[in-house]
Design an enzyme around this catalytic site. Structure first.
Site, PDB file in Angstrom:
ATOM      1  CB  SER A  38      -0.971  -0.063   1.182  1.00 23.16           C
ATOM      2  OG  SER A  38      -1.998   0.867   1.063  1.00 23.16           O
ATOM      3  CG  HIS A  61      -4.222  -1.916  -2.182  1.00 27.44           C
ATOM      4  ND1 HIS A  61      -4.940  -2.415  -1.142  1.00 27.44           N
ATOM      5  CD2 HIS A  61      -3.412  -0.973  -1.637  1.00 27.44           C
ATOM      6  CE1 HIS A  61      -4.601  -1.815  -0.025  1.00 27.44           C
ATOM      7  NE2 HIS A  61      -3.667  -0.941  -0.297  1.00 27.44           N
TER       8      HIS A  61
END
Length: 139
Positions: A38, A61
């Site tokens: 992330s 993501h």
């Protein structure tokens, strides 16, 4: 040398660190010790040279979000995150890796986990410690 082992974190704080790395007059090298996920992934790719341990993992993501406030203010935040912030992140990832726009568009909305070999193929890492360089290079 910035050693990273992170499941992610706050976007605003992360981009503050990214800006510090990118504007540093001293070259900053990043090392994925175990996980760069992330926001940890975004911070990692800011490194001028990027290393990872042989069993490290990565996650790219679209991040996580939570909301509290009036529905009108929440909509404003969602519009910002899915508009300007999402485009800024897309440009940043494409310009700091070999991930092309088509691949990015396919992968961005899923949990895209990958290991060092794939990370090297898509231009996320430069060196796998123990394969492309010795540990002495990063200590």
């Amino acid at each position: 040398i910035l050693y990273i082992n992170s499941p992610g974190g706050n976007v605003s704080d992360g981009y503050g660190l990214i800006d510090a790395i990118l504007t540093s007059k001293t070259p900053v090298y990043t090392v994925n010790q175990a996980m760069c996920a992330s926001m940890g992934f975004l911070i990692y790719i800011a490194g001028q040279k990027r290393y990872c341990m042989p069993h490290a993992e990565f996650l790219m993501h679209d991040g996580s979000s939570f909301g509290w406030d009036s529905t009108a203010k929440l909509k404003d935040r969602i519009d910002f995150e899915t508009g300007q912030l999402e485009q800024m992140t897309k440009h940043y990832i494409i310009s700091h890796t070999k991930i092309d726009e088509a691949t990015y568009d396919i992968k961005y909305r899923v949990e895209w986990y990958f290991l060092p070999k794939e990370a090297k193929e898509i231009g996320v890492i430069d060196y796998i410690v123990g394969e492309d360089c010795d540990i002495d290079e990063i200590i």
